[in-house]
Write a protein that holds these residues in place. Structure first.
Motif, short mmCIF file in Angstrom:
data_model
loop_
_atom_site.label_atom_id
_atom_site.label_comp_id
_atom_site.label_asym_id
_atom_site.label_seq_id
_atom_site.Cartn_x
_atom_site.Cartn_y
_atom_site.Cartn_z
N ASN A 148 39.70 36.20 37.41
CA ASN A 148 39.90 36.37 39.14
C ASN A 148 39.32 35.04 39.82
O ASN A 148 38.95 34.25 39.44
N ARG A 149 39.78 36.00 41.30
CA ARG A 149 39.18 34.46 42.71
C ARG A 149 37.72 34.30 42.35
O ARG A 149 37.35 33.29 42.33
N ARG A 150 36.19 35.35 41.90
CA ARG A 150 35.23 35.44 41.82
C ARG A 150 34.75 34.50 40.95
O ARG A 150 34.06 33.26 41.34
N THR A 185 43.18 31.20 39.42
CA THR A 185 44.08 32.19 39.30
C THR A 185 44.95 32.45 38.95
O THR A 185 45.88 31.41 38.99
N GLU A 200 36.54 30.27 41.79
CA GLU A 200 35.34 30.41 42.82
C GLU A 200 34.47 29.50 42.14
O GLU A 200 33.87 28.26 42.50
N GLU A 201 33.42 30.08 40.74
CA GLU A 201 32.44 30.17 40.29
C GLU A 201 32.42 28.29 39.49
O GLU A 201 31.53 27.72 39.40
N LEU A 243 29.46 40.46 35.04
CA LEU A 243 28.10 40.67 36.01
C LEU A 243 27.66 40.67 35.31
O LEU A 243 27.32 41.02 34.52
#
Length: 564
Positions: free
Chosen positions: A66-68, A95, A71-72, A480
């Motif tokens: 995923n995009r999150r 992704t 980015e990380e 998370l």
């Protein structure tokens, strides 16, 4: 050649299992990375080691779920490349869908407009209920991604059923709009690569060292794209955890990661064995639970040497809002992150009520509340026009029995996710029942309306994107972690979801995915984990993870901290 000092230092900070994965010889590698085992740290170290070994960063591609995550990973890779005096963003991080878009664009093929599938389905199946729309959504993805069939191929089948014919109508509607959908970004990219040898060669050069994160979540087309790009050298490094495969409704299948050695001859498997995130009791019970699954790798998972914290069994002795108010009030107010996790969105409502009562800011990004719904205003408006002096509850009851003629509102598309087709939408009957229950303490419509307005204002003030308390489903918090976690609804019929098991064509496999989902929920905790349940109907997962005498002791004490 000696290692660059920054790479040598980075590798020295790794545990032996992480280092073995980071410097595994080129070729197909599967890194099995349990929850909290430092997979992103290992991925970054591997990229740094590859670049230091002479691999051109422009030929390295890291594909995330995923995009999150993208980015990380990009931020951490930029820092690592900076230490090697390499410019930022030289390693491609994307992704699968973003990569598919890049491939199509490089081939001169259209990548927009990107259609909203639910909007298109709403046009071609206007009478479909939310549950049917969600079923059609899944069926279309299965036809495109799992089976790889075109609308023309389906249309040529004289035995095609209603769902298949809806797929044909859907694809023709896309064509009429000159559009494609999200799934097409991957499916069309595969077709383009397979049809154009020069395009395939160019992209294989750009991805000659390929890293794939969350390998357990890949659908058939995503895995096919990864293997197509990696061939024939197969310098592919896959990271995943079979115990965290929880997206069957997105066409993921745990059997794909379990059978990768059949697709990648010579596959080297490297296991990360330490969960550095969770307290030892959490690791022990979560592993004990997930070991009940048959479809999993045999592996060893241990807690980190510095992992401290507690696991509490908390049988409910009151209604859920009361139980959650007590829990929230007991958690430390030291700025630590906190999460209340459930199996479904609607089960979060008692947690919202508890947070409102305590004036505690919270995040609930995926939850649509009835309090916000215009249905509440319509029920109140109906009571206001009743024209009688009858008590408020009687007037509301009349509105419920004889709903006013309401202007048609477009049905909200079903939110994504398992068991989500109706849980975030509300019917007239549900709205009436809720409003009647809320109105019980009030004698007149004026005071009740004022109370509703005040509650809405309170909700608007407390629902904040920066709140340290998050209310979410277990699915939504994959990847998370939080200092304090409570999982509610660990009861028979709720978790595992009876509905999911009843509707599954393969209930035993569905039960294993539900068990993996519980494992994911439990392993979000860094300091404390609280498991809340009805002592008269505990989840079978509690019966699997704990001894009967532990559950009995917890019930007798109302709450009990379990140490192992």
């Amino acid at each position: 050649m000696p290692l660059h000092p920054s790479v040598a230092e980075r590798l020295a900070r790794l545990a032996p299992d992480q280092r073995a994965a980071a410097i595994a010889p080129p070729g197909p590698v599967l890194c099995v990375a349990p929850a909290g085992s430092g997979k992103t740290t290992t991925l970054v170290a591997r990229v740094a080691w590859l670049v230091d070994s002479g691999v051109d960063p422009a030929t390295i591609a890291a594909i995330t779920f995923n995009r999150r995550a993208a980015e990380e990973l990009s931020e951490r890779l930029d820092a690592a490349l900076g230490e090697l005096d390499r410019p930022a963003r030289t390693v491609r991080v994307a992704t699968f869908h973003a990569l598919g878009r890049e491939i199509l664009r490089s081939a001169g093929m259209p990548v927009e407009p990107l259609a909203d599938r639910m909007a298109v389905l709403g046009r071609i199946a206007p009478s479909a209920e939310p549950a049917m729309l969600r079923a059609l959504d899944t069926a279309i993805s299965r036809l495109k991604l799992d089976l790889g069939v075109t609308a023309d191929e389906v249309a040529a089948d004289s035995g095609a059923g209603p769902t298949a014919l809806t797929y044909v109508a859907y694809e023709r509607a896309l064509a009429a709009d000159g559009a494609l959908d999200f799934d097409d970004l991957v499916a069309h990219a595969i077709r383009a690569l397979e049809a154009t040898p020069r395009l395939l060669e160019r992209w294989r050069d750009s991805c000659s060292s390929l890293l794939v994160d969350e390998a357990q979540d890949l659908d058939r087309s995503q895995l096919r794209l990864a293997l197509l790009l990696a061939a024939p050298a197969n310098r592919i490094f896959l990271v995943g955890d079979d115990d965290q495969s929880i997206y069957g409704w997105r066409l993921a299948d745990v059997r794909r990661i379990l059978s990768l050695d059949g697709l990648l001859p010579g596959l080297r498997r490297v296991d990360l064995v330490t969960n550095y995130r969770c307290p030892a009791p959490v690791v022990a019970r979560a592993v004990r639970l997930v070991e009940r699954n048959e479809e999993r790798f045999v592996k060893r998972i241990v807690a980190g040497p510095s992992a401290v914290g507690t696991l509490a069994l908390a049988p409910r002795v009151a209604e859920e809002p009361t139980t959650l108010r007590r829990l929230l009030a007991a958690w430390p107010t030291d700025g630590s992150t906190r999460a209340i996790l459930t199996r479904t969105n609607r089960e979060l409502l008692p947690a919202v009520s508890a947070a409102l009562d305590l004036g505690m800011p919270f995040r609930a990004p995926a939850l649509r509340l009835l309090l916000d719904s215009p249905l509440v205003d319509e029920v109140l408006a109906g009571a206001a026009t009743d024209g009688s002096s009858l008590p408020l509850l009687v007037r509301l009851g009349r509105v419920r029995a004889s709903p006013p003629a309401l202007p048609p509102r477009p049905a909200a598309p079903p939110p994504p996710g398992p068991d989500a087709d109706d849980e975030n939408t509300w019917t007239w009957a549900e709205a009436c029942a809720a409003v009647i229950a809320w109105a019980a303490p009030y004698r007149d419509l004026g005071s009740f309306g004022a109370a509703v307005a005040e509650r809405r204002q309170r909700l608007a003030a407390l629902r904040r994107d920066d709140a340290p308390l998050i209310l979410a489903t277990a699915h939504a918090t994959k990847g998370l972690e939080f200092d304090h976690v409570a999982v509610i609804g660990l009861e028979a019929g709720r978790f595992p979801s009876r509905r999911t098991l009843d509707e599954s064509p393969d209930p035993p496999r569905a039960l294993e995915e539900e068990r993996r989902l519980a494992y994911v929920a439990w392993t979000r905790a860094r300091r404390t984990l609280t498991l809340i349940y009805d002592p008269d109907a505990p989840s079978p997962f509690l019966l699997e993870a704990f001894e009967p005498h532990e559950l009995r002791r917890a019930a007798s004490l109302a709450t009990s901290t379990i140490s192992v």
